[in-house]
Every structure is written in structure tokens, then in C-alpha cells.
Design a protein around this motif. Structure first.
Motif, PDB file in Angstrom:
ATOM      1  N   LEU A 471       0.860  -1.185   0.000  1.00 30.45           N
ATOM      2  CA  LEU A 471       0.000   0.000   0.000  1.00 30.45           C
ATOM      3  C   LEU A 471       0.892   1.229   0.000  1.00 30.45           C
ATOM      4  CD1 LEU A 471      -3.172   0.632   2.114  1.00 30.45           C
ATOM      5  CD2 LEU A 471      -1.314   2.290   2.186  1.00 30.45           C
ATOM      6  N   ASP A 472       0.530   2.206  -0.850  1.00 32.65           N
ATOM      7  CA  ASP A 472       1.271   3.466  -0.901  1.00 32.65           C
ATOM      8  C   ASP A 472       0.261   4.610  -0.921  1.00 32.65           C
ATOM      9  OD1 ASP A 472       4.035   4.800  -1.488  1.00 32.65           O
ATOM     10  OD2 ASP A 472       2.604   5.740  -2.882  1.00 32.65           O
ATOM     11  N   LEU A 473       0.488   5.601  -0.040  1.00 38.51           N
ATOM     12  CA  LEU A 473      -0.419   6.747  -0.003  1.00 38.51           C
ATOM     13  C   LEU A 473      -0.176   7.602  -1.241  1.00 38.51           C
ATOM     14  CD1 LEU A 473      -0.172   7.767   3.763  1.00 38.51           C
ATOM     15  CD2 LEU A 473      -1.978   6.464   2.628  1.00 38.51           C
ATOM     16  N   ASP A 474      -1.252   8.038  -1.846  1.00 35.15           N
ATOM     17  CA  ASP A 474      -1.158   8.832  -3.072  1.00 35.15           C
ATOM     18  C   ASP A 474      -0.752  10.265  -2.746  1.00 35.15           C
ATOM     19  OD1 ASP A 474      -1.985   6.620  -4.518  1.00 35.15           O
ATOM     20  OD2 ASP A 474      -4.124   7.128  -4.297  1.00 35.15           O
ATOM     21  N   ASN A 475       0.274  10.741  -3.501  1.00 28.87           N
ATOM     22  CA  ASN A 475       0.701  12.146  -3.421  1.00 28.87           C
ATOM     23  C   ASN A 475       0.975  12.577  -1.967  1.00 28.87           C
ATOM     24  OD1 ASN A 475       0.378  12.565  -6.285  1.00 28.87           O
ATOM     25  ND2 ASN A 475      -1.847  12.710  -5.911  1.00 28.87           N
ATOM     26  N   PHE A 476       1.623  11.721  -1.203  1.00 29.13           N
ATOM     27  CA  PHE A 476       1.871  12.024   0.207  1.00 29.13           C
ATOM     28  C   PHE A 476       2.861  13.173   0.345  1.00 29.13           C
ATOM     29  CE2 PHE A 476       4.067  11.321   4.278  1.00 29.13           C
ATOM     30  CZ  PHE A 476       2.972  11.389   5.139  1.00 29.13           C
ATOM     31  N   ILE A 552      -7.623  11.867   1.322  1.00 27.17           N
ATOM     32  CA  ILE A 552      -6.497  10.948   1.518  1.00 27.17           C
ATOM     33  C   ILE A 552      -6.853   9.637   0.838  1.00 27.17           C
ATOM     34  CG2 ILE A 552      -5.087   9.739   3.222  1.00 27.17           C
ATOM     35  CD1 ILE A 552      -5.811  11.970   5.198  1.00 27.17           C
ATOM     36  N   THR A 553      -6.017   9.233  -0.151  1.00 28.47           N
ATOM     37  CA  THR A 553      -6.271   7.988  -0.878  1.00 28.47           C
ATOM     38  C   THR A 553      -5.013   7.145  -0.888  1.00 28.47           C
ATOM     39  OG1 THR A 553      -5.619   8.984  -2.973  1.00 28.47           O
ATOM     40  CG2 THR A 553      -7.954   9.130  -2.363  1.00 28.47           C
ATOM     41  N   ALA A 554      -5.192   5.867  -1.330  1.00 30.46           N
ATOM     42  CA  ALA A 554      -4.070   4.945  -1.377  1.00 30.46           C
ATOM     43  C   ALA A 554      -4.207   4.045  -2.586  1.00 30.46           C
ATOM     44  CB  ALA A 554      -4.017   4.112  -0.104  1.00 30.46           C
ATOM     45  N   SER A 555      -3.075   3.569  -3.067  1.00 30.08           N
ATOM     46  CA  SER A 555      -3.023   2.594  -4.151  1.00 30.08           C
ATOM     47  C   SER A 555      -2.416   1.313  -3.598  1.00 30.08           C
ATOM     48  CB  SER A 555      -2.165   3.112  -5.309  1.00 30.08           C
ATOM     49  OG  SER A 555      -2.713   4.306  -5.824  1.00 30.08           O
ATOM     50  N   LEU A 556      -2.890   0.155  -4.081  1.00 25.83           N
ATOM     51  CA  LEU A 556      -2.439  -1.135  -3.566  1.00 25.83           C
ATOM     52  C   LEU A 556      -2.091  -2.057  -4.716  1.00 25.83           C
ATOM     53  CD1 LEU A 556      -5.066  -0.194  -1.597  1.00 25.83           C
ATOM     54  CD2 LEU A 556      -4.162  -2.132  -0.292  1.00 25.83           C
ATOM     55  N   GLY A 557      -1.025  -2.804  -4.570  1.00 24.63           N
ATOM     56  CA  GLY A 557      -0.659  -3.847  -5.506  1.00 24.63           C
ATOM     57  C   GLY A 557      -0.668  -5.174  -4.802  1.00 24.63           C
ATOM     58  N   TYR A 580       2.970  -0.305  -8.919  1.00 26.86           N
ATOM     59  CA  TYR A 580       3.338   0.634  -9.977  1.00 26.86           C
ATOM     60  C   TYR A 580       2.234   0.731 -11.033  1.00 26.86           C
ATOM     61  CZ  TYR A 580       8.099   0.938  -8.150  1.00 26.86           C
ATOM     62  OH  TYR A 580       9.201   1.176  -7.371  1.00 26.86           O
ATOM     63  N   ALA A 581       1.632  -0.409 -11.320  1.00 29.63           N
ATOM     64  CA  ALA A 581       0.545  -0.408 -12.302  1.00 29.63           C
ATOM     65  C   ALA A 581      -0.625   0.426 -11.809  1.00 29.63           C
ATOM     66  CB  ALA A 581       0.111  -1.831 -12.587  1.00 29.63           C
ATOM     67  N   ALA A 582      -0.927   0.308 -10.467  1.00 28.32           N
ATOM     68  CA  ALA A 582      -2.031   1.098  -9.922  1.00 28.32           C
ATOM     69  C   ALA A 582      -1.716   2.582  -9.986  1.00 28.32           C
ATOM     70  CB  ALA A 582      -2.291   0.672  -8.479  1.00 28.32           C
ATOM     71  N   LYS A 583      -0.477   2.936  -9.707  1.00 31.89           N
ATOM     72  CA  LYS A 583      -0.085   4.336  -9.795  1.00 31.89           C
ATOM     73  C   LYS A 583      -0.228   4.847 -11.237  1.00 31.89           C
ATOM     74  CE  LYS A 583       1.456   5.141  -5.557  1.00 31.89           C
ATOM     75  NZ  LYS A 583       0.940   6.231  -4.686  1.00 31.89           N
ATOM     76  N   ALA A 584       0.242   4.014 -12.192  1.00 34.35           N
ATOM     77  CA  ALA A 584       0.199   4.421 -13.598  1.00 34.35           C
ATOM     78  C   ALA A 584      -1.228   4.542 -14.104  1.00 34.35           C
ATOM     79  CB  ALA A 584       0.972   3.430 -14.448  1.00 34.35           C
ATOM     80  N   ALA A 585      -2.111   3.756 -13.504  1.00 30.88           N
ATOM     81  CA  ALA A 585      -3.504   3.773 -13.949  1.00 30.88           C
ATOM     82  C   ALA A 585      -4.279   4.925 -13.358  1.00 30.88           C
ATOM     83  CB  ALA A 585      -4.166   2.453 -13.601  1.00 30.88           C
ATOM     84  N   GLY A 586      -3.653   5.766 -12.550  1.00 29.98           N
ATOM     85  CA  GLY A 586      -4.349   6.930 -12.027  1.00 29.98           C
ATOM     86  C   GLY A 586      -4.467   6.971 -10.511  1.00 29.98           C
ATOM     87  N   ARG A 587      -3.843   6.030  -9.810  1.00 30.95           N
ATOM     88  CA  ARG A 587      -3.845   5.984  -8.341  1.00 30.95           C
ATOM     89  C   ARG A 587      -5.238   5.675  -7.787  1.00 30.95           C
ATOM     90  NH1 ARG A 587      -0.242  10.086  -9.680  1.00 30.95           N
ATOM     91  NH2 ARG A 587       1.901   9.754  -8.913  1.00 30.95           N
ATOM     92  N   ASN A 588      -5.291   5.566  -6.453  1.00 31.49           N
ATOM     93  CA  ASN A 588      -6.541   5.300  -5.725  1.00 31.49           C
ATOM     94  C   ASN A 588      -7.249   4.084  -6.285  1.00 31.49           C
ATOM     95  OD1 ASN A 588      -8.502   5.588  -3.777  1.00 31.49           O
ATOM     96  ND2 ASN A 588      -9.701   7.053  -4.972  1.00 31.49           N
ATOM     97  N   ARG A 589      -6.487   2.994  -6.410  1.00 24.56           N
ATOM     98  CA  ARG A 589      -7.066   1.773  -6.946  1.00 24.56           C
ATOM     99  C   ARG A 589      -6.246   0.575  -6.485  1.00 24.56           C
ATOM    100  NH1 ARG A 589      -8.011   3.029 -12.368  1.00 24.56           N
ATOM    101  NH2 ARG A 589      -7.889   5.184 -11.625  1.00 24.56           N
ATOM    102  N   THR A 590      -6.741  -0.639  -6.796  1.00 23.28           N
ATOM    103  CA  THR A 590      -6.079  -1.889  -6.461  1.00 23.28           C
ATOM    104  C   THR A 590      -5.790  -2.624  -7.745  1.00 23.28           C
ATOM    105  OG1 THR A 590      -7.209  -2.055  -4.342  1.00 23.28           O
ATOM    106  CG2 THR A 590      -6.273  -4.069  -5.227  1.00 23.28           C
TER     107      THR A 590
END
Length: 621
Positions: A471-476, A552-557, A580-590
Motif C-alpha cells: 500500500l502506498d499513499l497517493d501524493n503524500f 487521503i487515498t491509497a493505491s495497492l498492488g 506501480y501499475a495502480a499508480k500508472a492507472a491513475g492511483r486510488n485503486r487496487t
């Protein structure tokens, strides 16, 4: 040269014989003295009899002389001779006779028996006969009563009359002499026989006393000495730390009391040795306990084992020291179980006063404890005191009042446990701090790496699925730059709390570095992992931090252990690629690393559905 031992039996024998000989000698001395006095009295009695016989002989002689002079006075015609005889009779002979009678009366007064009374009666008769003679002489008449004394024509008749008087006196004196002689002989013979008989009886009594005393003394020695010998050997065995067995006291005397006291002493020593062994075992085991829980259970088992019908609860402060909690197993439906829920440290008086507190004793305390008072059972609460700080307490509930030893056992056990528990707590705290992130309260990078290896190995051994999510927080960075690092820390702490609330006890979440977190889900398939990830993403999306005016959002792989060939490194790599794929796809996703099992399904995105993505078709931002 070593002297031979003088045993108790020998001493008792010598002492008894000595005392017996002294006693018999004293009795013999007294008896001999009595016999001597009796013999002296017999001889004195015999001497008195001889004096009486001599007095009687003197009386007979005096009466005989008077008799002869009287007869000669009657028969003589010579005036000069008559005058001489009258003078002898009046001045010498008759007074001597009377003096003899008086002397015999004095001797007669010494006795009060019948014989002495007859003796006195005969003296009265003799004196009466002598008085009769004097009356005849004074009257100057003949036996027939005619003429004067000088003119009596028949002197022979007068002589005959006088002979009758004096013969009677002589006969009385003879009877007295015979009776006194016989009585003296009989008295002396009886006294001699009594003396000899008493002497024989005394000798026999002394012999019987000696034999009886020796027999009693031997019986006493037979009864006492073996018991003394047994008690001595028993005491020697106890002193030499040998198993002495048990004495069997006989009787109800002081030696029996000594035997029972020795048995009690050995029983007490054995009990003390057992208690010391149990305490030593407890102390040794306490030193090798590995965790606080193990030490708490050890304290509980040891005290309950040592005090019959007791129940022990170890109470400790929570990590923030603001609440009390039971550190050992406790039935929640009990009075104490209900009272301790939410209780503050000051509720326990042992903790508050840092000293022992008792409830249910004969003397009620001035201040009752909110936790252990009025429970229909006596209790003793001992504080766990280390360096002036109370880290908890040990509550012992017991049906009976404790004795001094049991009180001491609780104090010693608790005082021994307190520093060990403090050390274990400090070690656990140090280990927690070494393995946990102080900001989020989650395990840190090192602990996370170790847990990953362990859980991968466990899943491989048990052939069970294991899912990992990064899990990584988006734009922290924007939060830190815009609102400050303090607000960023608050966001990280809130995310840590959110992860704890969303996971099972068997799941794991750790801070992987910066704003990244690793989540491990044992026995969980990819589908299950996606559900957990979406739940976490939703909870994080609902977080609000005062002063942070943005979402506050997060992306998960996500990656699965089976899909990544069963290795920890591969599992992390694939989960990282999915992130990385979740980040590339626009963040805030799994995003799932391998989507073969989820083809045709829509991913859940906050606010809108999106098409499913393969991690290997996207480039990391």
C-alpha cells in the motif's frame, strides 16, 4: 587413651544403687538405734526388777531382825537387856523396817499394771501387820486380853502370836520376791526375744528393700534406657541429615512427649525442606522465563501450588499505565472479572499504597479496595514493587486465614518475581520499539522482513495460500509540502490505525518505509485479498485529519505466493509491480499482479468502475 563411654543406663544404675544404699543405710541406722534403745530399756527394766528384789530382800531382812528382837524381848527377863532391845526396836529396827516399806512403795509407784497393784496391796498388809505388832506392844496386854504385857504368864502364847504376825509378813515378802523375780525373768526374756525378732525383721526388711529397689530400678532402666537410646539415635540421624524414619513413643510421660516432639520436629523440617525446594524451583524457573505471560503464569501456579484452596490473579498496568488488566486467565463473569474492566490503577489499594492489602480478615481495613472487597472470600494483595515503582500486583484469594509462613511465601514469591517481570517488560518494550514504528504503532521494516520470511516459509510448509499487498499513499509528498510534516505524521498514524481495524488477528501489516505499508494475508486467495484491499482503501478514503484539507487515498498492488513461484523475493517483486501499475492507472485503486483468475471482472475504483488491468501491461510512473 580414650575413656570408655559411660552410658545413661550405667549412670542411672549407679545413681539408683547409691540412692538405695543411702536410704537403706539410713533405715538400718534408725532401726539399729531403736533396737539399741529398746534393749537399753529392757536392761533398765531388768535392773529395776533387781532393785525391787534387793529392796524386798532388805525388807525381809529388816522384818526378820525385828522378829528376832521382838521374840528375844518377850523371852528375856533381864531388864537391862529388855531396855537395850526396846531401844534397838524403837530407834533402829522398826524405823528401818518402815523405811524399807516406804522404799518399796516408791518402787511400786513406777508401775501401773495389775502386778504392781498387788505389790502395793501386800505392802499395805505388811504395814498393817507391823502396826498390829506395835498395837500389841503398846497395849501391854496378852493375846487373851488379860493382865499387862509384863505380867503375861504364858510367854510362849505371845511368841506364838507374834510369830504368826511376822510369819505372815515374811510370807508376803517372800511372795513379793518370788513374783518380782518371775516377772523380771519373764520381762527380760520377752524383751530379749522381741529384740532378736525385731533385729531379724529389720534385717529382712533391709534385704527385701534392697531386692525390691534393685528390681524397680532395673525395670525403670529397662523402660527408660531403650527409649533414650532410640531418641538419641533418631536425633543423631536428624543432625546428620539422614532419613530417621518415625519414632513410636510409648506411654504418657515426658519421654513420650519428647518422642512426639522429635517426630513433629522432623515433620516440620521435611515440610520446610519441601517448601524451600519448591521455592528454589520457582526461583530457578523464574530466571529462565522468556516472556511476561510465561512469568505471570509461573507466579500464579507457584502460589496456588503452595497455598491450598487458593486462587491467584496477576494484575498489571496496560502499556499506557492508565488502566488495569488481568495478566493471567480470569473468568469474566466473576466479581473480580467484572470489576477490573476499565479499572484505573488507583482502584487497587495495593498499587496505590505500595504495600500489602488484605480483605476479609478478622480486622477489617480502614479503606476497602474497589476490586477485592466484599467478595465473600478472604484475599491478600501484594504489590509488584521494583525500584520504588509499582508495576502491578498479585491478588491471592483464600478460604482460610493465612499463617505466618504463607504470608511470607507470598511476599517472597512476589518480591522475587517483580524484578524479573520488570526486566521482561523492559525487554519486550525494547523489542517492540526495535521492531515497531513509533509513529504508526506497526512493525517496522526489519520486523516486516522477518515476518515475511516466516509467513512464506509457513505457507510453503502447509501448502496454503498467502497474499501480499503493498500500500502506498497517493501524493503524500504534497501533504508534507503543503500542510507540514507534523500533519503528514498524523496522516501516517491514522493510516496505521485503519490497517489494524481492517485486518484479522492472523493478518499482518507493517510499515515498509516512508508512506509504504506491507500487508500479509495468510490462507487468503487473490479474490479474498482484493476484498480486503478494497475495504482498506475505503477506510483510508474516509480518514479526515484536522488541518489537512484534501482527500487521503491509497493505491495497492496485490500478489499471491502460489502465482509468484513461492518465494518471498518474487512475492514482493510482483506486488511492487502491481502497485506501480495502480499508480500508472491513475492511483486510488487496487491492481493484482496476475489477473488470470479475475478476467472479465471490473476493478473497484473510488467513485467509478474501471476496466481490469494487467500489471505487466502498465509502466510504473
Amino acid at each position: 587413651m580414650k575413656l570408655s563411654r559411660f552410658t545413661v543406663g550405667s549412670k542411672l544404675l549407679v545413681a539408683s544403687i547409691g540412692v538405695l544404699l543411702v536410704a537403706v543405710t539410713a533405715v538400718a541406722g534408725v532401726g539399729t538405734f531403736g533396737l539399741a534403745r529398746t534393749n537399753l530399756q529392757a536392761e533398765q527394766l531388768y535392773g529395776d526388777s533387781l532393785l525391787t528384789i534387793e529392796g524386798i530382800a532388805d525388807l525381809r531382812s529388816a522384818l526378820s531382825t525385828v522378829h528376832a528382837s521382838v521374840v528375844e524381848r518377850v523371852l528375856t527377863t533381864d531388864p537391862e537387856r529388855q531396855a537395850h532391845l526396846d531401844h534397838d526396836l524403837d530407834e533402829v529396827l522398826i524405823p528401818q523396817a518402815r523405811q524399807s516399806i516406804v522404799a518399796m512403795r516408791v518402787l511400786a509407784l513406777r508401775g501401773l499394771d495389775v502386778q504392781e497393784h498387788q505389790f502395793a496391796t501386800r505392802l499395805d498388809d505388811i504395814e498393817a501387820d507391823l502396826a498390829g505388832y506395835l498395837l500389841i506392844r503398846q497395849s501391854g496386854v496378852s493375846p487373851s486380853g488379860g493382865g499387862n504385857f509384863a505380867a503375861v504368864t504364858s510367854s510362849s502364847a505371845l511368841v506364838a502370836r507374834l510369830n504368826v504376825i511376822f510369819d505372815e509378813m515374811q510370807q508376803l515378802a517372800d511372795e513379793m520376791q518370788v513374783e518380782e523375780t518371775d516377772e523380771a525373768a519373764v520381762s527380760y526374756s520377752e524383751a530379749s526375744r522381741s529384740y532378736d525378732s525385731t533385729r531379724l525383721q529389720l534385717a529382712a526388711s533391709i534385704a527385701v528393700s534392697l531386692l525390691g529397689g534393685v528390681g524397680i530400678m532395673l525395670l525403670l532402666i529397662h523402660n527408660v534406657v531403650p527409649r533414650i537410646r532410640d531418641y538419641s539415635k533418631f536425633a543423631a540421624d536428624v543432625a546428620a541429615d539422614r532419613a530417621p524414619g518415625t519414632l513410636e513413643p510409648r506411654g504418657n510421660d515426658e519421654l513420650s512427649d519428647l518422642g512426639r516432639a522429635l517426630n513433629d520436629l522432623v515433620a516440620n523440617n521435611e515440610m520446610l525442606a519441601l517448601r524451600e525446594a519448591l521455592q528454589a524451583e520457582y526461583a530457578d524457573t523464574l530466571q529462565v522465563t522468556a516472556t511476561e505471560d510465561e512469568a505471570h503464569e509461573l507466579v500464579q501456579r507457584h502460589i496456588e501450588r503452595s497455598i491450598p484452596a487458593s486462587a491467584v490473579v496477576v494484575v498489571k498496568r496496560n502499556n499506557s499505565a492508565s488502566k488495569l488488566e488481568a495478566a493471567t486467565a480470569l473468568e469474566p463473569d466473576t466479581d473480580f472479572g467484572r470489576r477490573i474492566i476499565g479499572a484505573e490503577p488507583r482502584s487497587c489499594l495495593a498499587l496505590r499504597f505500595a504495600r500489602t492489602h488484605r480483605e476479609g480478615t478478622l480486622r477489617p481495613p480502614l479503606l476497602s479496595c474497589a476490586l477485592c472487597a466484599n467478595r465473600n472470600v478472604a484475599s491478600t494483595c501484594e504489590p509488584l514493587l521494583v525500584g520504588g515503582e509499582v508495576i502491578g500486583s498479585v491478588l491471592v484469594s483464600h478460604q482460610q486465614l493465612l499463617d505466618g509462613h504463607q504470608d511470607g511465601l507470598i511476599k517472597n514469591s512476589v518480591s522475587q518475581a517483580a524484578p524479573v517481570l520488570a526486566n521482561l517488560r523492559n525487554l519486550a518494550l525494547a523489542e517492540f520499539r526495535a521492531n515497531n514504528d513509533s509513529l504508526t504503532g506497526l512493525p517496522n521494516k526489519r520486523a516486516t522482513d522477518e515476518t515475511l520470511k516466516r509467513m512464506v516459509a509457513q505457507a510453503n510448509r502447509s501448502i496454503t495460500p498467502l497474499a501480499a499487498a503493498i500500500l502506498d499513499l497517493d501524493n503524500f509528498k504534497q501533504i508534507n509540502d503543503r500542510f507540514g510534516h507534523g500533519k503528514g505524521d498524523e496522516v501516517l498514524a491514522a493510516v496505521g490505525a485503519a490497517l489494524k481495524s481492517c485486518l484479522r488477528a492472523s493478518d499482518f501489516a507493517g510499515r515498509f518505509g516512508g508512506e509504504e505499508f506491507l500487508i500479509l494475508l495468510p490462507e487468503t486467495t487473490i479474490e479474498g485479498a482484493v476484498q480486503v484491499a478494497e475495504k482498506i482503501r475505503a477506510v483510508i478514503g474516509s480518514i479526515t485529519v484536522t488541518g489537512v484539507e484534501r482527500e487521503i487515498t491509497a493505491s495497492l498492488g496485490i500478489a499471491g505466493l502460489i502465482e509468484t513461484a513461492g518465494g518471498a523475493t518474487g512475492l514482493l517483486r510482483e506486488a511492487d509491480r502491481a502497485l506501480y501499475a495502480a499508480k500508472a492507472a491513475g492511483r486510488n485503486r487496487t491492481v493484482v499482479a496476475t489477473m488470470s483468475d479475475l478476467e472479465g471482472r471490473s476493478q473497484v475504483n473510488v467513485g467509478e468502475p474501471i476496466a481490469a488491468l494487467r500489471a505487466d501491461s502498465l509502466q510504473a510512473p
